[in-house]
Design an enzyme around this catalytic site. Structure first.
Site, mmCIF file in Angstrom:
data_model
loop_
_atom_site.group_PDB
_atom_site.id
_atom_site.type_symbol
_atom_site.label_atom_id
_atom_site.label_comp_id
_atom_site.label_asym_id
_atom_site.label_seq_id
_atom_site.Cartn_x
_atom_site.Cartn_y
_atom_site.Cartn_z
ATOM 1 C CB SER A 36 -1.190 0.075 0.969
ATOM 2 O OG SER A 36 -1.847 -1.076 1.037
ATOM 3 C CB SER A 65 -4.582 1.950 3.877
ATOM 4 O OG SER A 65 -3.457 1.598 2.683
ATOM 5 C CE LYS A 113 -1.318 4.054 2.432
ATOM 6 N NZ LYS A 113 -0.637 3.078 3.357
ATOM 7 C CE LYS A 118 -4.344 1.904 -0.693
ATOM 8 N NZ LYS A 118 -4.481 0.698 0.163
#
Length: 442
Positions: free
Chosen positions: A67, A131, A251, A70
Site C-alpha cells: 500500500s 489505506s 504511508k 498509494k
C-alpha cells in the site's frame, strides 16, 4: 617441509583476506546498515530539505511495495486537483465493483455503498488515513476513467519523476488476485514493486510538490460518514502505540509478498527527515526499525553552515571585464549554504564555482556594463571523500546551489575611450611586431 607449510599458510591467509575485502568492498553503502542493525530487507534515509541520502541498505533491490504505492495514487489525485481536472467537492457514485471490493474480507477498507455518492475528499481521506483499497480504486476511476488507464498514468508519472526499479499493476498495492478478478494490468498474481530508492524518491517528490499531503497523513483517526472511527495504520503518530516525536506521515503497506513496509517522515525544530523500511518481519518491526533509522538521524546529524554569505572562491575572487571603466569586478555568493551532516564532517566538503558561460566572452570575460548583484554563476559544494551517498534526485541538487553575483557596478566606457583603447591596442600590436622583427635582425 616446514618451509612449504609456512608458504601454504601465508597463501591461505591471503585468500581469506581477499575474500573478506571482496565481500565488503561492493557493499560499502550497506556497511552502515549492519551497524544500525536494521532488521528489514531494505532501508533508506533522506534529509528532506536537500534530498541528501544519509543512510541506505540494499537501496536498489526491487521488492513488493504494497500500500505504499498509494503514494503514487495520492500524487496523481493531488495533481488532478491542482490542474482543476477534478475537485475536492466532486461527487463520485460508487459502482458495483467498488462496493464489492469495499466489503471484501481481510482487506483494509471503509464500507462504500453502491449507488451512493461520496466526495473526492472523503475517498482521499479513506485511502490516505485507513489505506482504503476500494476508495483508491474509486479515485483512480474518477481521475482516469478506468483503473487500467490510471495504472498507465502511474507508470508514466514514475518515469517523469525519474524513478527507476518500479512497476505498477494496480492503484492499491494489493496482489492482483485480491481484486475480485478485475486486474487492471499484469498477471493474476502480480503486485506493485519498487526499490527503497524509488519509493523514497516518490515520497520526496510527493511532500515537496504537495506538502498538504502531510495534513491528511498525520490524522490519527478517520471519522467517516458511517459514524465509525478508523485508526491510522501509522502507529508512530502521537497518541498511538509506537508514537515518536515529530512523526507526521506518511504511508504503511503490507502483503504476504511485500512483508511489512513503512515510509515515514518526521520533523523536529524545522529539520525534516524521510525514511523507508521495506520487508520488515512483522507489523511491529516496521515501526521499531523505523525508530532506529530516525534515532540515527536526529542523534547524529545537524545543519551546518558550509559557506557564509559573500563567500569568495579562492583563486576566483574576481572576473575580468571588457569595455568597462574598470577592468575587473569582484564576485561573491549571494547567500550562505547550509547542509545536514554529521558532526566533524564540515571539512569534507569543498566549494565548486560554476560560471554562466552565456555571460562570458570566449576569453572568459564579462562585458560591461555589469550591475551590482547581477548573477554570473553559482557555487555548489561537493564531498571530498568517497563515503558520500549522494542525493535522491541525482548529483546536481539546486538546494545546495547559491547564486554568485557581482559585488559592484562596472559602468561601460564611452565610445571615445573605447575607440582610443582600440587605437592604442592596434599600435601596441604593431610596435610589438616591429620590435620582434628588429630583434630578429640581431
Amino acid at each position: 617441509m616446514n618451509y612449504y607449510r609456512k608458504v601454504l599458510l601465508f597463501v591461505a591467509m591471503l585468500i581469506v583476506c581477499f575474500a573478506s575485502v571482496t565481500a565488503v568492498g561492493p557493499h560499502v553503502a550497506n556497511a552502515e546498515g549492519d551497524s544500525l542493525g536494521i532488521n528489514a530487507e531494505a532501508a533508506i534515509l533522506l534529509d528532506v530539505k536537500t534530498g541528501k541520502i544519509l543512510y541506505q541498505k540494499n537501496p536498489d533491490e526491487v521488492l513488493g511495495v504494497a500500500s505504499m504505492s498509494k503514494m503514487m495514487t495520492e500524487y496523481l489525485v493531488l495533481e488532478a486537483i491542482q490542474n482543476k481536472k477534478i475537485s475536492w467537492d466532486q461527487k463520485v457514485t460508487i459502482n458495483e465493483y467498488v462496493h464489492k471490493l469495499s466489503a471484501a474480507p481481510d482487506l483494509s477498507n471503509v464500507g462504500l455503498t453502491q449507488g451512493e455518492e461520496y466526495s473526492v475528499k472523503e475517498l482521499y481521506q479513506a485511502m490516505a488515513i485507513f489505506s482504503g483499497n476500494a476508495a483508491a480504486v474509486a479515485l483512480a476511476e474518477t481521475v482516469a476513467g478506468t483503473e487500467k488507464n490510471f495504472v498507465t498514468m502511474m507508470n508514466k508519472k514514475a518515469n517523469e519523476l525519474g524513478l527507476k526499479d518500479y512497476n505498477f499493476v494496480n492503484s492499491t498495492g494489493l496482489n492482483n488476485e485480491s481484486l475480485l478478478g478485475n486486474q487492471p494490468a499484469g498477471g493474476p498474481k502480480d503486485e506493485n514493486v519498487m526499490s527503497a530508492r524509488a519509493t523514497a524518491k516518490l515520497a520526496y517528490q510527493l511532500i515537496s510538490n504537495y506538502p498538504e499531503v502531510i495534513e491528511t497523513a498525520k490524522t490519527p483517526k478517520l471519522k467517516f460518514r458511517d459514524g465509525k472511527e478508523y485508526p491510522n495504520f501509522n502507529w508512530m503518530l502521537p497518541g498511538l502505540i509506537f508514537q515518536y516525536e515529530g512523526v507526521d506521515g506518511l504511508k504503511t503497506g503490507s502483503t504476504d509478498f511485500a512483508g511489512y513496509c513503512f515510509t515515514s517522515t518526521a520533523e523536529r525544530n524545522g529539520q525534516r527527515y524521510l525514511s523507508v523500511v521495506m520487508k520488515a518481519s512483522s507489523k511491529d518491526a516496521r515501526f521499531t526499525e523505523t525508530r532506529k533509522v530516525l534515532d540515527y538521524a536526529f542523534n547524529n546529524f545537524a545543519k551546518e553552515k558550509v559557506l557564509s554569505k559573500h563567500y569568495q572562491v579562492k583563486g576566483k575572487k574576481s572576473l575580468p571585464v571588457v569595455k568597462g571603466k574598470g577592468d575587473k569586478v569582484e564576485i561573491y555568493t549571494k547567500e550562505p549554504i547550509s547542509m545536514v551532516m554529521k558532526s566533524g564532517e564540515k571539512d569534507s566538503y569543498k566549494p565548486v564555482l560554476v560560471l554562466d558561460k552565456k555571460k562570458l566572452t570566449k576569453d572568459g570575460e564579462l562585458t560591461a556594463p555589469v550591475k551590482k548583484g547581477e548573477k554570473v554563476g553559482y557555487v555548489t559544494i561537493k564531498s571530498t571523500n568517497g563515503e558520500d551517498l549522494g542525493f535522491i534526485l541525482g548529483k546536481e541538487n539546486k538546494n545546495l546551489q547559491v547564486d554568485v553575483v557581482a559585488a559592484e557596478n562596472v559602468e561601460r566606457s564611452n565610445g571615445f575611450v573605447l575607440m582610443m583603447r582600440g587605437i592604442g591596442g592596434f599600435f601596441g600590436d604593431v610596435w610589438g611586431s616591429v620590435s620582434s622583427s628588429v630583434k630578429s635582425w640581431f
